[in-house]
Design an enzyme around this catalytic site. Structure first.
Site, mmCIF file in Angstrom:
data_model
loop_
_atom_site.group_PDB
_atom_site.id
_atom_site.type_symbol
_atom_site.label_atom_id
_atom_site.label_comp_id
_atom_site.label_asym_id
_atom_site.label_seq_id
_atom_site.Cartn_x
_atom_site.Cartn_y
_atom_site.Cartn_z
ATOM 1 N N ASP A 98 1.008 -1.058 0.184
ATOM 2 C CA ASP A 98 0.114 0.149 -0.312
ATOM 3 C C ASP A 98 0.875 1.142 0.134
ATOM 4 O OD1 ASP A 98 -2.092 -1.474 0.326
ATOM 5 O OD2 ASP A 98 -2.977 -1.430 2.231
ATOM 6 N N ARG A 155 -0.300 -0.444 -8.942
ATOM 7 C CA ARG A 155 -2.203 -0.148 -8.387
ATOM 8 C C ARG A 155 -1.834 1.669 -8.863
ATOM 9 N NH1 ARG A 155 -3.141 -0.947 -2.015
ATOM 10 N NH2 ARG A 155 -3.386 -3.163 -2.740
HETATM 11 C C1 LIG Z 1 -8.445 -1.020 -4.373
HETATM 12 C C2 LIG Z 1 -7.928 0.019 -4.025
HETATM 13 C C3 LIG Z 1 -6.792 0.282 -2.546
HETATM 14 C C4 LIG Z 1 -6.285 1.678 -2.391
HETATM 15 N N1 LIG Z 1 -5.247 1.447 -2.039
HETATM 16 C C5 LIG Z 1 -4.753 3.146 -1.383
HETATM 17 C C6 LIG Z 1 -3.149 3.064 -0.234
HETATM 18 O O1 LIG Z 1 -2.248 2.029 -0.912
HETATM 19 N N2 LIG Z 1 -2.864 4.240 -0.501
HETATM 20 C C7 LIG Z 1 -3.605 5.322 -0.499
HETATM 21 O O2 LIG Z 1 -3.514 6.551 -0.433
HETATM 22 N N3 LIG Z 1 -4.590 5.229 -1.328
HETATM 23 C C8 LIG Z 1 -5.392 3.601 -1.658
HETATM 24 N N4 LIG Z 1 -6.850 4.097 -1.578
HETATM 25 C C9 LIG Z 1 -7.749 4.864 -2.237
HETATM 26 C C10 LIG Z 1 -7.970 6.183 -3.394
HETATM 27 O O3 LIG Z 1 -6.780 7.013 -3.155
HETATM 28 C C11 LIG Z 1 -9.059 6.813 -3.234
HETATM 29 O O4 LIG Z 1 -8.706 7.687 -1.767
HETATM 30 C C12 LIG Z 1 -10.152 6.313 -3.156
HETATM 31 O O5 LIG Z 1 -10.102 5.486 -3.637
HETATM 32 C C13 LIG Z 1 -11.099 7.275 -3.219
HETATM 33 O O6 LIG Z 1 -11.219 8.262 -4.170
HETATM 34 P P1 LIG Z 1 -11.748 7.899 -6.512
HETATM 35 O O7 LIG Z 1 -10.938 7.280 -6.929
HETATM 36 O O8 LIG Z 1 -12.449 5.692 -5.788
HETATM 37 O O9 LIG Z 1 -12.684 8.735 -6.140
HETATM 38 P P2 LIG Z 1 -13.524 9.733 -5.415
HETATM 39 O O10 LIG Z 1 -12.529 11.247 -5.657
HETATM 40 O O11 LIG Z 1 -13.163 9.394 -4.159
HETATM 41 O O12 LIG Z 1 -14.844 9.730 -6.144
HETATM 42 C C14 LIG Z 1 -15.113 10.631 -7.485
HETATM 43 C C15 LIG Z 1 -16.641 9.995 -7.505
HETATM 44 O O13 LIG Z 1 -16.544 7.841 -7.635
HETATM 45 C C16 LIG Z 1 -17.846 7.974 -7.492
HETATM 46 N N5 LIG Z 1 -17.660 7.852 -6.156
HETATM 47 C C17 LIG Z 1 -17.030 7.306 -5.027
HETATM 48 N N6 LIG Z 1 -16.881 6.119 -3.846
HETATM 49 C C18 LIG Z 1 -18.530 6.106 -4.381
HETATM 50 C C19 LIG Z 1 -19.086 5.786 -3.296
HETATM 51 N N7 LIG Z 1 -19.000 5.365 -2.004
HETATM 52 N N8 LIG Z 1 -20.527 5.436 -3.440
HETATM 53 C C20 LIG Z 1 -20.684 5.468 -4.710
HETATM 54 N N9 LIG Z 1 -19.901 6.211 -5.967
HETATM 55 C C21 LIG Z 1 -19.200 6.654 -5.594
HETATM 56 C C22 LIG Z 1 -18.407 9.069 -7.175
HETATM 57 O O14 LIG Z 1 -18.860 9.523 -8.586
HETATM 58 C C23 LIG Z 1 -17.720 10.005 -7.300
HETATM 59 O O15 LIG Z 1 -18.049 11.379 -7.250
HETATM 60 C C24 LIG Z 1 -7.816 2.233 -2.324
HETATM 61 C C25 LIG Z 1 -8.755 2.747 -3.417
HETATM 62 C C26 LIG Z 1 -8.551 1.548 -3.775
HETATM 63 C C27 LIG Z 1 -10.300 1.024 -4.846
#
Ligand SMILES: Cc1cc2nc3c(=O)[nH]c(=O)nc-3n(C[C@H](O)[C@H](O)[C@H](O)COP(=O)(O)OP(=O)(O)OC[C@H]3O[C@@H](n4cnc5c(N)ncnc54)[C@H](O)[C@@H]3O)c2cc1C
Length: 299
Positions: free
Chosen positions: A131, A181
């Protein structure tokens, strides 16, 4: 504003004790986090039955003592053995935070623990992905990754599109067999190192995605963002990647319908499944991302 409030709350141990002991917390938490290792295995089985791959994350951050670090290593080695016995590998792998292995107290010891976990994963026929944590740990994560990849080249890394350095890091890591990732980044970071507006983060995500998809590695597109998922699907087509040459990743409990849609469309989809009782920091970061949606959704 709300985001920084929840991110600050993620680091408050007083609030943590209060929230963890509140009776209302339990049911809410289970929508995003499996409880025990046994629960994690059961949920992994259910996800696998639905055609989804899994990466398991034992929740524990910022370990303070050598004993805690050793316990985290043991937890991972044990769960990897149980995954193998249950026939869930290679579809189930594990995700690892180096801070949980005590990287802040002793980098060498954290590397030894990570090496032992990678060895257990290899024996179980699966992989480990590191991560990404806050930007002060990125260089150390890279050094550890390169060390681990000497013996376990399949070890994956996470890059955060909100960091200004990440485009360059993508170029460095888009090499044959390299599992990377790409996510937006979940930690509050200063302007000097990170893009601050959502638009700039999204644009960086797309630039990074282009580098990874056009490169020789194995991109893991970790987002729930419908626009970025659509661009991911488009790039996979454009760069002629077939199933098994990239994957989408989403968090457990977030957009399960989208997880099913992508899997039905022939994409490899991996669900990030956290488990364990130290869920507070993880859950606060999720709430920081989508306060209204997370707090009001029924399931
Ligand atoms: C598999 C995975 C591993 C990760 N590992 C790390 C890591 O190692 N380190 C780290 O810093 N971060 C990690 N993250 C978190 C990541 O950095 C983001 O903070 C998190 O995924 C939110 O960003 P987003 O790209 O989903 O979009 P966001 O900017 O949160 O959302 C964009 C759009 O996505 C849709 N959406 C988002 N959430 C929802 C919801 N709950 N329900 C419905 N629609 C929604 C909406 O349309 C929203 O407008 C990980 C995320 C994932 C999915």
């Amino acid at each position: 504003m709300l985001r920084s409030l929840f991110l600050a709350a993620a680091g408050s141990s007083r609030l943590e004790r209060l929230v963890e002991s509140a009776p209302v917390s339990k049911g809410f938490v289970r929508r995003f986090i499996a409880g025990s290792a046994g629960d994690a295995l059961r949920v992994s089985r259910e996800l696998a039955d639905d055609g989804l791959a899994v990466t398991l994350d034992h929740l524990r951050e910022d370990t303070r003592t050598a004993e805690q670090a050793a316990a985290v290593r043991q937890e991972y080695v044990t769960i990897l053995g149980r995954l193998r016995e249950a026939g869930l590998t290679p579809a189930a792998e594990v995700s690892l935070k180096l801070s949980a292995l005590g990287q802040r107290i002793d980098e060498k010891l954290a590397l030894e623990h990570a090496h032992a976990i990678c060895a257990a994963a290899a024996e179980a026929g699966t992989t480990v992905t590191l991560d990404a944590e806050d930007h002060t740990t990125t260089d150390a994560m890279f050094e550890t990754l390169l060390e681990l990849r000497r013996d376990f080249p399949e070890t994956g890394a996470t890059l955060q599109a909100h960091l200004r350095r990440t485009e360059g890091d993508c170029r460095e890591l888009a090499t044959a067999g390299s599992r990377v990732r790409l996510c937006k980044g979940a930690y509050a970071e200063p302007e000097s190192v990170a893009f601050q507006s959502a638009l700039d983060v999204d644009k960086s995500f797309v630039r990074c995605l282009n580098i990874l998809m056009s490169g020789e590695g194995y991109p893991m597109v970790a987002t729930h963002d419908p626009r970025l998922i659509a661009i991911g699907e488009d790039r996979a087509r454009w760069f002629d990647r077939s199933t098994g040459e990239y994957e989408f990743q989403l968090l457990y409990g977030v957009r399960p319908d989208e997880q099913a849609r992508l899997a039905a469309g022939g994409h490899t989809v991996r669900v990030y499944l956290p488990y364990g009782d130290q869920w507070y920091g993880y859950l606060m970061r999720r709430i920081a991302e989508r306060p209204v949606r997370v707090l009001t959704s029924k399931k």
